[in-house]
Design an enzyme around this catalytic site. Structure first.
Site, PDB file in Angstrom:
ATOM      1  N   SER A  16      39.125  52.806  33.971  1.00  0.00           N
ATOM      2  CA  SER A  16      39.139  53.040  32.519  1.00  0.00           C
ATOM      3  C   SER A  16      38.713  51.781  31.785  1.00  0.00           C
ATOM      4  CB  SER A  16      40.544  53.473  32.051  1.00  0.00           C
ATOM      5  OG  SER A  16      41.481  52.454  32.325  1.00  0.00           O
ATOM      6  N   SER A 138      42.178  36.934  28.232  1.00  0.00           N
ATOM      7  CA  SER A 138      42.448  37.508  26.903  1.00  0.00           C
ATOM      8  C   SER A 138      42.433  36.363  25.896  1.00  0.00           C
ATOM      9  CB  SER A 138      43.838  38.162  26.906  1.00  0.00           C
ATOM     10  OG  SER A 138      44.280  38.407  25.586  1.00  0.00           O
ATOM     11  N   TYR A 151      52.880  38.328  29.373  1.00  0.00           N
ATOM     12  CA  TYR A 151      51.436  38.622  29.427  1.00  0.00           C
ATOM     13  C   TYR A 151      50.628  37.359  29.118  1.00  0.00           C
ATOM     14  CZ  TYR A 151      46.957  40.798  28.207  1.00  0.00           C
ATOM     15  OH  TYR A 151      45.626  41.139  28.139  1.00  0.00           O
ATOM     16  N   LYS A 155      48.036  35.232  31.627  1.00  0.00           N
ATOM     17  CA  LYS A 155      46.632  34.958  31.298  1.00  0.00           C
ATOM     18  C   LYS A 155      46.380  33.448  31.213  1.00  0.00           C
ATOM     19  CE  LYS A 155      45.156  39.276  30.974  1.00  0.00           C
ATOM     20  NZ  LYS A 155      44.233  39.825  31.978  1.00  0.00           N
ATOM     21  N   THR A 186      40.877  50.617  24.313  1.00  0.00           N
ATOM     22  CA  THR A 186      41.091  51.142  25.666  1.00  0.00           C
ATOM     23  C   THR A 186      42.507  51.716  25.767  1.00  0.00           C
ATOM     24  OG1 THR A 186      42.090  49.125  26.541  1.00  0.00           O
ATOM     25  CG2 THR A 186      39.682  49.232  26.573  1.00  0.00           C
TER      26      THR A 186
HETATM   27  N1  LIG Z   1      42.262  46.262  25.510  1.00  0.00           N
HETATM   28  C1  LIG Z   1      42.487  45.072  24.980  1.00  0.00           C
HETATM   29  O1  LIG Z   1      42.740  44.958  23.759  1.00  0.00           O
HETATM   30  C2  LIG Z   1      42.405  43.823  25.839  1.00  0.00           C
HETATM   31  C3  LIG Z   1      42.385  42.586  25.185  1.00  0.00           C
HETATM   32  C4  LIG Z   1      42.302  41.423  25.939  1.00  0.00           C
HETATM   33  C5  LIG Z   1      42.242  41.492  27.319  1.00  0.00           C
HETATM   34  N2  LIG Z   1      42.271  42.694  27.931  1.00  0.00           N
HETATM   35  C6  LIG Z   1      42.217  42.702  29.409  1.00  0.00           C
HETATM   36  O2  LIG Z   1      41.183  43.556  29.830  1.00  0.00           O
HETATM   37  C7  LIG Z   1      41.454  44.016  31.151  1.00  0.00           C
HETATM   38  C8  LIG Z   1      41.170  45.506  31.240  1.00  0.00           C
HETATM   39  O3  LIG Z   1      42.052  46.189  30.372  1.00  0.00           O
HETATM   40  P1  LIG Z   1      41.581  47.424  29.476  1.00  0.00           P
HETATM   41  O4  LIG Z   1      41.724  47.016  28.079  1.00  0.00           O
HETATM   42  O5  LIG Z   1      40.293  47.966  29.942  1.00  0.00           O
HETATM   43  O6  LIG Z   1      42.778  48.436  29.761  1.00  0.00           O
HETATM   44  P2  LIG Z   1      42.886  49.753  30.651  1.00  0.00           P
HETATM   45  O7  LIG Z   1      41.944  50.770  30.168  1.00  0.00           O
HETATM   46  O8  LIG Z   1      44.344  50.073  30.676  1.00  0.00           O
HETATM   47  O9  LIG Z   1      42.414  49.265  32.082  1.00  0.00           O
HETATM   48  C9  LIG Z   1      43.267  48.598  32.983  1.00  0.00           C
HETATM   49  C10 LIG Z   1      42.710  48.835  34.365  1.00  0.00           C
HETATM   50  O10 LIG Z   1      43.494  48.086  35.306  1.00  0.00           O
HETATM   51  C11 LIG Z   1      43.762  48.934  36.401  1.00  0.00           C
HETATM   52  N3  LIG Z   1      44.976  48.509  37.100  1.00  0.00           N
HETATM   53  C12 LIG Z   1      46.197  48.258  36.581  1.00  0.00           C
HETATM   54  N4  LIG Z   1      47.051  47.922  37.557  1.00  0.00           N
HETATM   55  C13 LIG Z   1      46.349  47.974  38.722  1.00  0.00           C
HETATM   56  C14 LIG Z   1      46.663  47.739  40.079  1.00  0.00           C
HETATM   57  N5  LIG Z   1      47.906  47.397  40.472  1.00  0.00           N
HETATM   58  N6  LIG Z   1      45.689  47.881  41.019  1.00  0.00           N
HETATM   59  C15 LIG Z   1      44.436  48.236  40.647  1.00  0.00           C
HETATM   60  N7  LIG Z   1      44.069  48.459  39.382  1.00  0.00           N
HETATM   61  C16 LIG Z   1      45.021  48.327  38.427  1.00  0.00           C
HETATM   62  C17 LIG Z   1      43.894  50.332  35.803  1.00  0.00           C
HETATM   63  O11 LIG Z   1      43.616  51.332  36.775  1.00  0.00           O
HETATM   64  P3  LIG Z   1      44.684  52.259  37.514  1.00  0.00           P
HETATM   65  O12 LIG Z   1      45.802  52.531  36.562  1.00  0.00           O
HETATM   66  O13 LIG Z   1      43.877  53.457  37.900  1.00  0.00           O
HETATM   67  O14 LIG Z   1      45.109  51.446  38.705  1.00  0.00           O
HETATM   68  C18 LIG Z   1      42.760  50.296  34.782  1.00  0.00           C
HETATM   69  O15 LIG Z   1      41.541  50.649  35.401  1.00  0.00           O
HETATM   70  C19 LIG Z   1      42.897  43.613  31.455  1.00  0.00           C
HETATM   71  O16 LIG Z   1      42.915  42.496  32.311  1.00  0.00           O
HETATM   72  C20 LIG Z   1      43.457  43.220  30.088  1.00  0.00           C
HETATM   73  O17 LIG Z   1      44.457  42.242  30.188  1.00  0.00           O
HETATM   74  C21 LIG Z   1      42.352  43.870  27.236  1.00  0.00           C
END
Ligand SMILES: NC(=O)c1ccc[n+]([C@@H]2O[C@H](COP(=O)([O-])OP(=O)(O)OC[C@H]3O[C@@H](n4cnc5c(N)ncnc54)[C@H](OP(=O)(O)O)[C@@H]3O)[C@@H](O)[C@H]2O)c1
Length: 260
Positions: A16, A138, A151, A155, A186
């Site tokens: 995702s 992040s 968190y 990071k 997301t």
């Molecule tokens: N969205 C934001 O605002 C934001 C901002 C700053 C940084 N980030 C960073 O961006 C990255 C991606 O997040 P996102 O925003 O795209 O959120 P997301 O849509 O919730 O994606 C998170 C992904 O991590 C996977 N995941 C979680 N635990 C896992 C595990 N134990 N093993 C394998 N896969 C795992 C999930 O897949 P499954 O559940 O299928 O395992 C999912 O594909 C993260 O590192 C997050 O900290 C996000």
């Protein structure tokens, strides 16, 4: 410089959000993309839409499974050109209400899992004299955020490890890029943990109004192409990174009392 067709890209958290968008964007360049996450169905859907995506279901915190997956990948493909360590887990609770088990879980997913995968793949990258490690941190990897203490800590830890690693492996031809997104639209706030370990389950306004993951994916691909040390990508919230650096006293006062 490698021809795009010869590249093997491995993306974690590809079921995702940012990871799915990065996997799709690399597939569009002609790269073979290994897409990992725990949920199999979204990975298969991604592969159906992008034939050069290969689903590789994996829990990145399961060390034995990671060892097997890395060995299989090296045997089958010989090496990984771009490793995108993106899988992550958020937090929605003040420190006082957060069980230590939750702090540990966030460190496992956000810090130890990428470090473990990097260590498994590093010898093969060094032997080939090439490889680019991309780690999704992040903006809160750059400042401590109230309501996100564990968190933010997980990071921040990435920056300590990967800044040091970048310097170590630069002479060997390897590159390391840290990505610091602001808000991205997301599922991230849905899976973020409350202090008792339960899922937040709500789309927060920050995420809802955030950048499209496809936009972040393009910034990541550009950052890799340009061999950038760090990629900051987001909206006005990026100002917080600069405020922390240039007006830390004022920034500190603005954060006081915040956090859910
Ligand atoms: N969205 C934001 O605002 C934001 C901002 C700053 C940084 N980030 C960073 O961006 C990255 C991606 O997040 P996102 O925003 O795209 O959120 P997301 O849509 O919730 O994606 C998170 C992904 O991590 C996977 N995941 C979680 N635990 C896992 C595990 N134990 N093993 C394998 N896969 C795992 C999930 O897949 P499954 O559940 O299928 O395992 C999912 O594909 C993260 O590192 C997050 O900290 C996000």
């Amino acid at each position: 410089m490698l021809a795009p067709m010869s590249r093997l890209v491995w993306v974690t958290g590809a079921s995702s959000g940012i990871g799915a968008a990065v996997a799709a964007a690399y597939a569009d360049t002609g790269a073979t993309v290994l897409a990992s996450a725990r949920r199999d169905a979204p990975l298969r859907a991604l592969a159906a839409a992008h034939p050069s995506v290969v689903p590789l279901p994996l829990d990145v915190t399961d060390q034995a499974a990671v060892d097997v997956a890395v060995a299989d990948v090296l045997k089958r493909y010989g090496g990984v050109d771009v490793l995108v360590l993106n899988a992550g887990l958020g937090q929605r609770a003040k420190a006082v209400y957060t069980d230590l088990a939750v702090d540990r879980q966030l460190m496992e997913v956000n810090y130890f899992a990428p470090v473990a995968m990097t260590k498994k793949l590093l010898p093969s990258m060094l032997a080939r004299g090439r490889g680019h490690v991309v780690v999704v941190s992040s903006v809160v990897g750059k400042f401590g955020s109230p309501g996100r203490t564990a968190y933010s800590a997980s990071k921040h830890a990435l920056h300590g490890f990967y800044d040091g690693l970048r310097a170590e492996v630069y002479p060997d031809g390897l590159r390391v890029t840290l990505v610091c997104p602001g808000y991205v639209r997301t599922e991230f706030s849905l899976t973020a943990l409350h202090g008792d370990g339960s899922a937040h389950g709500v789309m927060d306004p920050g995420q809802e109004k955030g950048l499209a993951p496809e936009e972040v994916a393009q910034a990541i691909l550009r950052g890799v192409r340009e061999e950038r040390n760090e990629v900051l990508v987001g909206g006005v919230e990026l100002a917080a990174v600069h405020a922390k650096r240039f007006v830390p006293g004022l920034f500190e006062r603005l954060l006081r009392g915040r956090g859910t």
